[in-house]
Design a protein around this motif. Structure first.
Motif, PDB file in Angstrom:
ATOM      1  N   PHE A 165       0.860  -1.182   0.000  1.00  0.00           N
ATOM      2  CA  PHE A 165       0.000   0.000   0.000  1.00  0.00           C
ATOM      3  C   PHE A 165       0.891   1.224   0.000  1.00  0.00           C
ATOM      4  O   PHE A 165       1.744   1.383   0.875  1.00  0.00           O
ATOM      5  CB  PHE A 165      -0.903  -0.045   1.238  1.00  0.00           C
ATOM      6  CG  PHE A 165      -1.777   1.152   1.422  1.00  0.00           C
ATOM      7  CD1 PHE A 165      -2.730   1.483   0.487  1.00  0.00           C
ATOM      8  CD2 PHE A 165      -1.650   1.943   2.553  1.00  0.00           C
ATOM      9  CE1 PHE A 165      -3.554   2.587   0.665  1.00  0.00           C
ATOM     10  CE2 PHE A 165      -2.464   3.040   2.747  1.00  0.00           C
ATOM     11  CZ  PHE A 165      -3.418   3.361   1.791  1.00  0.00           C
ATOM     12  N   ALA A 166       0.726   2.088  -0.996  1.00  0.00           N
ATOM     13  CA  ALA A 166       1.631   3.230  -1.144  1.00  0.00           C
ATOM     14  C   ALA A 166       1.435   4.262  -0.054  1.00  0.00           C
ATOM     15  O   ALA A 166       2.372   4.976   0.313  1.00  0.00           O
ATOM     16  CB  ALA A 166       1.425   3.879  -2.514  1.00  0.00           C
ATOM     17  N   GLY A 167       0.226   4.372   0.475  1.00  0.00           N
ATOM     18  CA  GLY A 167      -0.026   5.362   1.512  1.00  0.00           C
ATOM     19  C   GLY A 167      -0.923   6.483   1.018  1.00  0.00           C
ATOM     20  O   GLY A 167      -1.082   6.703  -0.182  1.00  0.00           O
ATOM     21  N   VAL A 168      -1.515   7.202   1.963  1.00  0.00           N
ATOM     22  CA  VAL A 168      -2.392   8.336   1.670  1.00  0.00           C
ATOM     23  C   VAL A 168      -1.566   9.602   1.847  1.00  0.00           C
ATOM     24  O   VAL A 168      -1.213   9.962   2.969  1.00  0.00           O
ATOM     25  CB  VAL A 168      -3.615   8.361   2.608  1.00  0.00           C
ATOM     26  CG1 VAL A 168      -4.578   9.475   2.213  1.00  0.00           C
ATOM     27  CG2 VAL A 168      -4.322   7.018   2.584  1.00  0.00           C
ATOM     28  N   LYS A 169      -1.258  10.283   0.760  1.00  0.00           N
ATOM     29  CA  LYS A 169      -0.340  11.414   0.820  1.00  0.00           C
ATOM     30  C   LYS A 169      -1.012  12.707   1.283  1.00  0.00           C
ATOM     31  O   LYS A 169      -0.374  13.556   1.887  1.00  0.00           O
ATOM     32  CB  LYS A 169       0.313  11.638  -0.547  1.00  0.00           C
ATOM     33  CG  LYS A 169       1.044  10.408  -1.080  1.00  0.00           C
ATOM     34  CD  LYS A 169       2.012   9.837  -0.047  1.00  0.00           C
ATOM     35  CE  LYS A 169       2.685   8.561  -0.541  1.00  0.00           C
ATOM     36  NZ  LYS A 169       3.517   7.935   0.516  1.00  0.00           N
ATOM     37  N   ARG A 170      -2.295  12.856   1.024  1.00  0.00           N
ATOM     38  CA  ARG A 170      -2.988  14.080   1.411  1.00  0.00           C
ATOM     39  C   ARG A 170      -3.318  14.049   2.896  1.00  0.00           C
ATOM     40  O   ARG A 170      -3.986  13.137   3.381  1.00  0.00           O
ATOM     41  CB  ARG A 170      -4.266  14.261   0.591  1.00  0.00           C
ATOM     42  CG  ARG A 170      -4.004  14.543  -0.889  1.00  0.00           C
ATOM     43  CD  ARG A 170      -5.286  14.896  -1.607  1.00  0.00           C
ATOM     44  NE  ARG A 170      -5.958  16.015  -0.961  1.00  0.00           N
ATOM     45  CZ  ARG A 170      -7.066  16.581  -1.422  1.00  0.00           C
ATOM     46  NH1 ARG A 170      -7.628  16.116  -2.525  1.00  0.00           N
ATOM     47  NH2 ARG A 170      -7.615  17.583  -0.796  1.00  0.00           N
ATOM     48  N   ASP A 171      -2.851  15.065   3.624  1.00  0.00           N
ATOM     49  CA  ASP A 171      -3.023  15.099   5.070  1.00  0.00           C
ATOM     50  C   ASP A 171      -4.490  15.013   5.480  1.00  0.00           C
ATOM     51  O   ASP A 171      -4.849  14.230   6.358  1.00  0.00           O
ATOM     52  CB  ASP A 171      -2.402  16.379   5.641  1.00  0.00           C
ATOM     53  CG  ASP A 171      -0.891  16.420   5.474  1.00  0.00           C
ATOM     54  OD1 ASP A 171      -0.291  15.339   5.314  1.00  0.00           O
ATOM     55  OD2 ASP A 171      -0.321  17.527   5.511  1.00  0.00           O
ATOM     56  N   GLN A 172      -5.347  15.816   4.865  1.00  0.00           N
ATOM     57  CA  GLN A 172      -6.739  15.848   5.285  1.00  0.00           C
ATOM     58  C   GLN A 172      -7.461  14.550   4.950  1.00  0.00           C
ATOM     59  O   GLN A 172      -8.345  14.114   5.692  1.00  0.00           O
ATOM     60  CB  GLN A 172      -7.472  17.037   4.656  1.00  0.00           C
ATOM     61  CG  GLN A 172      -8.851  17.304   5.256  1.00  0.00           C
ATOM     62  CD  GLN A 172      -8.794  17.578   6.765  1.00  0.00           C
ATOM     63  OE1 GLN A 172      -8.028  18.427   7.223  1.00  0.00           O
ATOM     64  NE2 GLN A 172      -9.585  16.850   7.539  1.00  0.00           N
ATOM     65  N   ASP A 173      -7.096  13.895   3.860  1.00  0.00           N
ATOM     66  CA  ASP A 173      -7.693  12.597   3.540  1.00  0.00           C
ATOM     67  C   ASP A 173      -7.340  11.561   4.604  1.00  0.00           C
ATOM     68  O   ASP A 173      -8.174  10.733   4.987  1.00  0.00           O
ATOM     69  CB  ASP A 173      -7.240  12.118   2.161  1.00  0.00           C
ATOM     70  CG  ASP A 173      -8.084  12.707   1.037  1.00  0.00           C
ATOM     71  OD1 ASP A 173      -9.122  13.326   1.339  1.00  0.00           O
ATOM     72  OD2 ASP A 173      -7.706  12.536  -0.138  1.00  0.00           O
ATOM     73  N   ARG A 174      -6.101  11.586   5.078  1.00  0.00           N
ATOM     74  CA  ARG A 174      -5.728  10.664   6.164  1.00  0.00           C
ATOM     75  C   ARG A 174      -6.565  10.945   7.404  1.00  0.00           C
ATOM     76  O   ARG A 174      -7.062  10.025   8.056  1.00  0.00           O
ATOM     77  CB  ARG A 174      -4.238  10.790   6.503  1.00  0.00           C
ATOM     78  CG  ARG A 174      -3.303  10.234   5.470  1.00  0.00           C
ATOM     79  CD  ARG A 174      -1.915   9.978   6.046  1.00  0.00           C
ATOM     80  NE  ARG A 174      -1.353  11.119   6.748  1.00  0.00           N
ATOM     81  CZ  ARG A 174      -0.736  12.133   6.155  1.00  0.00           C
ATOM     82  NH1 ARG A 174      -0.605  12.152   4.837  1.00  0.00           N
ATOM     83  NH2 ARG A 174      -0.237  13.132   6.859  1.00  0.00           N
TER      84      ARG A 174
END
Length: 241
Positions: A165-174
């Protein structure tokens, strides 16, 4: 050859020699004597750098600008959770995480473990699930800060994880996904305070903005897509998402 011809040849040689001497002295005229001393090119570069700092103060201004930018880029997880959009977090989970995870109370494990009651739980808390060795060895609990670090870059947070899983880069999406996990956790921990509130400053009362027109589901691609048809899903999956 006559005397006139010899004089012309001698004059040409003399002019060439003078030209070469002028070219050799050119660095000293441009950069100063220390820059061209002993033909040291590195010395000329060093002197130029020093002149830029002393005459134009570029080095000071660049350092100050870099410090200011670094301060502005600090992510305030508490502030992001305070304005989290639960409906968007649910959409992100349903579109990208539900392929491998369930979140309903008592839901079955899939490729990944059930994620109900995840916030505050230990990192490998579901008995009988085939966690990776790296996850089984991981210490601590799924605090909000740990969840944020995990969702941002799983492979860096727990090296050796089997979740591709590459990860969620957008802070608010996380923050939106983490808030959704908290909403599906009984007696979840309170959100951390925004940094401004912790420092005694006023916290803005604005709510999270809805996706701008034309965004919608396309922004969910910040989270890694499930395996394409024909690909083999990982044998192990670590929690969460």
């Amino acid at each position: 050859m006559g005397e006139l011809g010899l004089n012309k040849i001698f004059g040409a040689l003399l002019a060439t020699a003078l030209g070469l001497m002028a070219l050799m002295q050119l660095p000293a005229l441009v950069f100063g004597d220390s820059g061209a001393h002993h033909g040291d090119d590195h010395g000329a570069e060093q002197t130029l750098s020093e002149k830029m700092c002393s005459q134009f103060h570029y080095c000071v201004e660049i350092a100050e600008a870099a410090s200011a930018d670094a301060a502005e880029e600090v992510f305030d997880l508490g502030a992001a959770l305070a304005i989290a959009d639960l409906s968007r977090g649910e959409r992100l989970f349903a579109g990208q995480c539900a392929t491998c995870h369930t979140i309903a109370p008592g839901g079955a494990n899939g490729t990944g473990p059930n994620l109900h009651n995840t916030v505050g739980a230990s990192k490998a808390h579901i008995a009988g699930f085939n966690y990776s060795a790296a996850m089984n060895a991981a210490e601590g609990e799924w605090s909000y800060e740990n969840l944020d670090a995990w969702l941002k870059a799983p492979a860096s947070y727990i090296r050796g994880t089997s979740m591709s899983f590459a990860g969620v880069k957008r802070d608010q999406d996380r923050a939106n996904v983490i808030a959704y996990l908290a909403a599906n956790t009984e007696n979840a921990l309170a959100f951390p305070e925004p940094r401004a509130a912790a420092e005694g400053e006023a916290v803005p009362a604005d709510a999270a903005a809805e996706p701008a027109e034309g965004e919608g589901a396309t922004e969910a691609t910040d989270i890694a897509l499930p395996p394409a048809e024909g690909e083999v899903a990982p044998a192990e999956e670590v929690e969460p998402t």
